[in-house]
Write an enzyme that holds these catalytic residues in place. Structure first.
Site, PDB file in Angstrom:
ATOM      1  N   TYR A 130       0.840  -1.202   0.000  1.00 47.67           N
ATOM      2  CA  TYR A 130       0.000   0.000   0.000  1.00 47.67           C
ATOM      3  C   TYR A 130       0.877   1.254   0.000  1.00 47.67           C
ATOM      4  O   TYR A 130       0.658   2.183  -0.786  1.00 47.67           O
ATOM      5  CB  TYR A 130      -0.939  -0.012   1.211  1.00 47.67           C
ATOM      6  CG  TYR A 130      -1.732   1.262   1.369  1.00 47.67           C
ATOM      7  CD1 TYR A 130      -2.795   1.551   0.520  1.00 47.67           C
ATOM      8  CD2 TYR A 130      -1.401   2.183   2.357  1.00 47.67           C
ATOM      9  CE1 TYR A 130      -3.516   2.729   0.653  1.00 47.67           C
ATOM     10  CE2 TYR A 130      -2.125   3.364   2.502  1.00 47.67           C
ATOM     11  CZ  TYR A 130      -3.176   3.630   1.648  1.00 47.67           C
ATOM     12  OH  TYR A 130      -3.879   4.801   1.778  1.00 47.67           O
ATOM     13  N   GLU A 169     -10.434   6.787   5.942  1.00 43.50           N
ATOM     14  CA  GLU A 169      -9.695   7.603   6.919  1.00 43.50           C
ATOM     15  C   GLU A 169     -10.570   7.907   8.126  1.00 43.50           C
ATOM     16  O   GLU A 169     -10.090   7.932   9.258  1.00 43.50           O
ATOM     17  CB  GLU A 169      -9.170   8.889   6.282  1.00 43.50           C
ATOM     18  CG  GLU A 169      -8.100   8.675   5.224  1.00 43.50           C
ATOM     19  CD  GLU A 169      -6.835   7.996   5.709  1.00 43.50           C
ATOM     20  OE1 GLU A 169      -6.559   7.976   6.933  1.00 43.50           O
ATOM     21  OE2 GLU A 169      -6.098   7.466   4.858  1.00 43.50           O
ATOM     22  N   TRP A 211      -3.857   1.897  10.952  1.00 41.65           N
ATOM     23  CA  TRP A 211      -4.183   1.849   9.532  1.00 41.65           C
ATOM     24  C   TRP A 211      -4.207   0.412   9.024  1.00 41.65           C
ATOM     25  O   TRP A 211      -5.018   0.052   8.176  1.00 41.65           O
ATOM     26  CB  TRP A 211      -3.217   2.708   8.708  1.00 41.65           C
ATOM     27  CG  TRP A 211      -3.536   2.601   7.250  1.00 41.65           C
ATOM     28  CD1 TRP A 211      -2.776   2.024   6.286  1.00 41.65           C
ATOM     29  CD2 TRP A 211      -4.736   3.038   6.600  1.00 41.65           C
ATOM     30  NE1 TRP A 211      -3.424   2.074   5.074  1.00 41.65           N
ATOM     31  CE2 TRP A 211      -4.628   2.696   5.239  1.00 41.65           C
ATOM     32  CE3 TRP A 211      -5.888   3.681   7.037  1.00 41.65           C
ATOM     33  CZ2 TRP A 211      -5.635   2.981   4.318  1.00 41.65           C
ATOM     34  CZ3 TRP A 211      -6.882   3.958   6.107  1.00 41.65           C
ATOM     35  CH2 TRP A 211      -6.743   3.611   4.771  1.00 41.65           C
TER      36      TRP A 211
END
Length: 177
Positions: free
Chosen positions: A9, A31, A39
């Site tokens: 990513y 987000e 994350w």
């Protein structure tokens, strides 16, 4: 960045320019869901989020009702947080209204209008040099809220700006920079 999925990513997606209302709605939603979590948790559930939120098709998600929200609360493929699920639905409705008022690509134009001049952005030498908010993210958050979006404070707005490539916060010397 020790896991292969996180490294992939970082190296191929994070910080690269993202355009299109659906893609930006996805980044904004993810987000928002990440707030308070790592994350990697969101990244590993990304396919589940895409399935649960109809590929981030705002027209579909805007039609979700209380039964859909309840269904999502039972969906282990995503983060099951009632406020964040409600925000994703509210934001889909806000995106549809924005697009109805300003045409296709309205979210894309709005978000990118807050991109700072890259020449004015210092290259971070360490993670300590990466801000949590900027004047642009504060302004973007206000603009989104004014248009009916929720759960989009300056920190979430800045994280979206980073993820969507409006700013390049890859550290100096990073191969992805």
């Amino acid at each position: 960045m020790s896991t292969p999925d996180y490294l992939d990513y970082h190296d191929t997606e994070w910080g690269r320019p993202v355009h299109g209302d659906a893609a930006l709605y996805e980044r904004l939603t993810l987000e928002g869901f990440q707030s308070g979590l790592s994350w990697i948790t969101i990244l590993r559930k990304r396919d589940g989020f895409r399935a649960a939120f109809a590929g981030f098709d705002a027209d579909v998600v805007a039609g979700y009702d209380e039964a859909d929200a309840e269904r999502l609360m039972q969906d282990a493929r995503i983060v099951r947080n009632r406020a964040k699920i409600a925000a994703a639905i509210t934001n889909a409705k806000a995106l549809v209204a924005l697009r109805d008022a300003d045409g296709d690509g309205a979210l894309d134009r709005l978000v990118w209008s807050f991109a700072p001049d890259p020449a004015a952005c210092p290259v971070p030498a360490s993670l300590a040099d990466v801000p949590a908010t900027t004047p642009e993210s504060v302004a973007l958050a206000k603009a989104l809220k004014k248009r009916g979006f929720v759960f989009v404070g300056p920190t979430t707005a800045y994280a979206t700006m980073q993820a969507a490539g409006l700013v390049n916060d890859h550290l100096a010397g990073c191969v992805a920079r």
